[in-house]
Design a protein around this motif. Structure first.
Motif, short mmCIF file in Angstrom:
data_model
loop_
_atom_site.label_atom_id
_atom_site.label_comp_id
_atom_site.label_asym_id
_atom_site.label_seq_id
_atom_site.Cartn_x
_atom_site.Cartn_y
_atom_site.Cartn_z
N PRO A 207 0.82 -1.21 0.00
CA PRO A 207 0.00 0.00 0.00
C PRO A 207 0.85 1.26 0.00
CG PRO A 207 0.11 -0.90 2.20
CD PRO A 207 0.83 -1.88 1.30
N ARG A 208 0.20 2.37 -0.29
CA ARG A 208 0.86 3.66 -0.10
C ARG A 208 1.29 3.80 1.35
NH1 ARG A 208 0.18 8.28 -3.49
NH2 ARG A 208 -1.08 7.91 -5.37
N THR A 209 2.35 4.54 1.58
CA THR A 209 2.79 4.85 2.94
C THR A 209 2.80 6.36 3.12
OG1 THR A 209 5.11 4.82 2.24
CG2 THR A 209 4.20 2.77 3.11
N GLY A 210 2.91 6.79 4.35
CA GLY A 210 2.85 8.22 4.64
C GLY A 210 1.43 8.66 4.91
N LYS A 211 1.30 9.88 5.38
CA LYS A 211 -0.01 10.40 5.75
C LYS A 211 -0.61 11.23 4.63
CE LYS A 211 0.47 10.30 10.76
NZ LYS A 211 0.28 11.05 12.01
N LEU A 212 -1.94 11.19 4.56
CA LEU A 212 -2.64 12.01 3.59
C LEU A 212 -2.57 13.48 3.98
CD1 LEU A 212 -5.89 9.93 3.08
CD2 LEU A 212 -4.12 10.32 1.38
N PRO A 213 -2.38 14.37 3.02
CA PRO A 213 -2.44 15.80 3.32
C PRO A 213 -3.81 16.18 3.90
CG PRO A 213 -1.48 15.43 1.15
CD PRO A 213 -2.02 14.11 1.60
N ILE A 214 -3.80 17.07 4.88
CA ILE A 214 -5.02 17.57 5.50
C ILE A 214 -5.44 18.85 4.79
CG2 ILE A 214 -6.05 18.49 7.61
CD1 ILE A 214 -5.56 15.55 7.84
N PHE A 215 -6.71 18.93 4.42
CA PHE A 215 -7.21 20.13 3.76
C PHE A 215 -7.35 21.26 4.78
CE2 PHE A 215 -8.95 16.53 1.23
CZ PHE A 215 -8.22 16.78 0.08
N THR A 216 -7.07 22.47 4.32
CA THR A 216 -7.12 23.63 5.20
C THR A 216 -8.56 24.06 5.47
OG1 THR A 216 -7.05 25.25 3.41
CG2 THR A 216 -4.93 24.41 4.22
N ASP A 217 -8.73 24.90 6.48
CA ASP A 217 -10.05 25.46 6.75
C ASP A 217 -10.58 26.21 5.54
OD1 ASP A 217 -9.62 24.47 9.29
OD2 ASP A 217 -9.72 26.41 10.31
N ALA A 218 -9.72 26.98 4.90
CA ALA A 218 -10.16 27.77 3.75
C ALA A 218 -10.59 26.87 2.60
CB ALA A 218 -9.04 28.70 3.30
N GLN A 219 -9.86 25.80 2.37
CA GLN A 219 -10.23 24.88 1.29
C GLN A 219 -11.59 24.23 1.55
OE1 GLN A 219 -6.62 22.49 1.47
NE2 GLN A 219 -6.00 23.18 -0.58
N LEU A 220 -11.81 23.78 2.76
CA LEU A 220 -13.09 23.15 3.09
C LEU A 220 -14.23 24.17 3.07
CD1 LEU A 220 -11.94 20.75 5.95
CD2 LEU A 220 -12.48 20.15 3.59
N SER A 221 -13.97 25.37 3.52
CA SER A 221 -15.00 26.41 3.53
C SER A 221 -15.40 26.82 2.13
CB SER A 221 -14.50 27.64 4.29
OG SER A 221 -14.23 27.33 5.64
N GLY A 222 -14.53 26.59 1.16
CA GLY A 222 -14.83 26.98 -0.22
C GLY A 222 -15.70 25.99 -0.97
N LEU A 223 -16.01 24.85 -0.36
CA LEU A 223 -16.86 23.85 -1.01
C LEU A 223 -18.32 24.30 -0.94
CD1 LEU A 223 -15.23 20.63 0.47
CD2 LEU A 223 -15.03 21.44 -1.89
N LYS A 224 -18.92 24.56 -2.07
CA LYS A 224 -20.29 25.08 -2.10
C LYS A 224 -21.32 24.01 -2.44
CE LYS A 224 -18.53 29.09 -1.28
NZ LYS A 224 -18.50 29.53 0.14
N MET A 225 -20.89 22.87 -2.97
CA MET A 225 -21.84 21.81 -3.34
C MET A 225 -22.32 21.07 -2.09
SD MET A 225 -18.53 20.81 -3.36
CE MET A 225 -18.00 21.26 -5.02
N PRO A 226 -23.46 20.36 -2.19
CA PRO A 226 -23.90 19.52 -1.07
C PRO A 226 -22.88 18.42 -0.79
CG PRO A 226 -25.68 19.85 -2.64
CD PRO A 226 -24.43 20.36 -3.30
N VAL A 227 -22.60 18.20 0.49
CA VAL A 227 -21.61 17.21 0.91
C VAL A 227 -22.22 16.35 2.02
CG1 VAL A 227 -19.30 16.82 1.86
CG2 VAL A 227 -19.72 18.78 0.34
N LEU A 228 -22.16 15.05 1.84
CA LEU A 228 -22.55 14.09 2.87
C LEU A 228 -21.30 13.40 3.38
CD1 LEU A 228 -24.67 12.35 4.42
CD2 LEU A 228 -24.71 10.84 2.42
N VAL A 229 -21.10 13.45 4.70
CA VAL A 229 -19.94 12.82 5.32
C VAL A 229 -20.44 11.76 6.30
CG1 VAL A 229 -17.88 13.16 6.72
CG2 VAL A 229 -18.57 14.93 5.09
N ILE A 230 -20.04 10.51 6.06
CA ILE A 230 -20.43 9.40 6.93
C ILE A 230 -19.17 8.81 7.54
CG2 ILE A 230 -21.62 7.19 7.09
CD1 ILE A 230 -23.15 7.93 4.55
N VAL A 231 -19.11 8.76 8.86
CA VAL A 231 -17.93 8.21 9.53
C VAL A 231 -18.37 7.22 10.59
CG1 VAL A 231 -16.52 10.27 9.13
CG2 VAL A 231 -17.86 10.09 11.24
N GLY A 232 -17.47 6.29 10.91
CA GLY A 232 -17.68 5.35 12.01
C GLY A 232 -17.05 5.90 13.28
#
Length: 279
Positions: A207-232
């Motif tokens: 598998p890939r190794t290393g950590k995924l980049p974390i999106f910034t507050d500004a990047q997430l705030s710029g998402l205007k489309m509907p978003v559904l987030v499901i987590v365990g």
């Protein structure tokens, strides 16, 4: 380019298993091979050609067989494209675009062009969720909706990338099947077939190794489309409470669901995602 398989025999074992899964695909599907700058990308297309398009992106160490339990429902109303991520154990090229660049977005540009799709809803899981988010941030006009299962990039990772480092951390006896149960949060008795698939893959796959980049507050705030987030709530890979809280706080049109007692592998959300896609 580093080999993604540990041996040629391992590659053959995984590919044979995947071909059998494709033979059991529960609805009619076209098998497409899309040329991209990262190499050929394999896509399963199901559902009416004239229906609204939906792009499916599986997680690390997997392929489009991830969606076997969902496709019959979603393909009634949508033209569903299950895309095998490059660099993963499916039918696409073995190249691994850098995650800290626009390389995956450029790859997705090529995939959509090959499908003749200008804009689509995206459903992504884990690494696929991260990829869908990255694309929505970079190409907001091309992403109509986002449905994300246990996505990377919002809450912090608990360990280095996705499977091997956690297994090595937890175990020294290399009981891979039991390790898979802990990583995924699935029950050994109830979900034996899924865990057998995971064990086969990670016996032979790097598998890939290393950590995924974390999106910034500004990047997430710029998402205007509907978003559904499901987590365990019991996700061993990502801090799911942080994923839910950042999504709720930052993404303007987000709906979040935290599933109690559920780990990284999220099952039985077919109808919830269908309802979201239909809105």
């Amino acid at each position: 380019m580093n080999a993604i398989y540990k041996s040629e025999a391992g590659r053959a074992a995984i590919q044979d298993h995947y071909r059998e899964a494709l033979r059991q695909w529960p609805v009619p599907a076209e098998q497409l091979h899309i040329p991209t700058r990262e190499g050929e990308t394999f896509v399963l297309a199901s559902g009416p050609r004239e229906a609204p398009p939906v792009i499916l992106l599986h997680g690390s160490g997997s392929n489009s067989s991830t969606w076997r339990g969902d496709i019959a429902t979603w393909a009634r109303d949508f033209r569903v494209y299950a895309v095998d991520m490059v660099g993963e154990p499916g039918g696409s090229a073995e190249s691994r675009p850098a995650l800290d660049s626009d390389a995956l977005a450029l790859w997705m540009d090529d995939v959509l062009a090959g499908l003749n799709v200008s804009s689509a809803a995206f459903v992504g899981m884990s690494l696929g969720g991260w990829t869908a988010l990255d694309y929505a941030i970079r190409r907001p006009d091309r992403v109509a909706k986002l449905a994300l299962y246990c996505p990377g990039g919002i809450g912090k990772q608990r360990f280095g990338w996705i499977f091997k480092n956690l297994v090595d951390h937890l175990f020294s006896n290399h009981d891979l099947r039991r390790s898979a149960a802990i990583v995924t949060g699935l029950n050994l008795a109830e979900h034996g077939e899924i865990l057998d698939d995971v064990t086969l893959t990670f016996t032979h796959f790097n598998p890939r190794t290393g950590k995924l980049p974390i999106f910034t507050d500004a990047q997430l705030s710029g998402l205007k489309m509907p978003v559904l987030v499901i987590v365990g709530a019991e996700d061993a890979m990502f801090k799911s409470a942080e994923t839910a809280s950042r999504a709720e706080k930052l993404i303007p049109n987000a709906t979040t669901r935290v599933l109690p007692g559920v780990g990284h592998a999220i099952l039985a959300q077919t109808d919830a995602v269908l309802e979201f896609l239909r809105k």
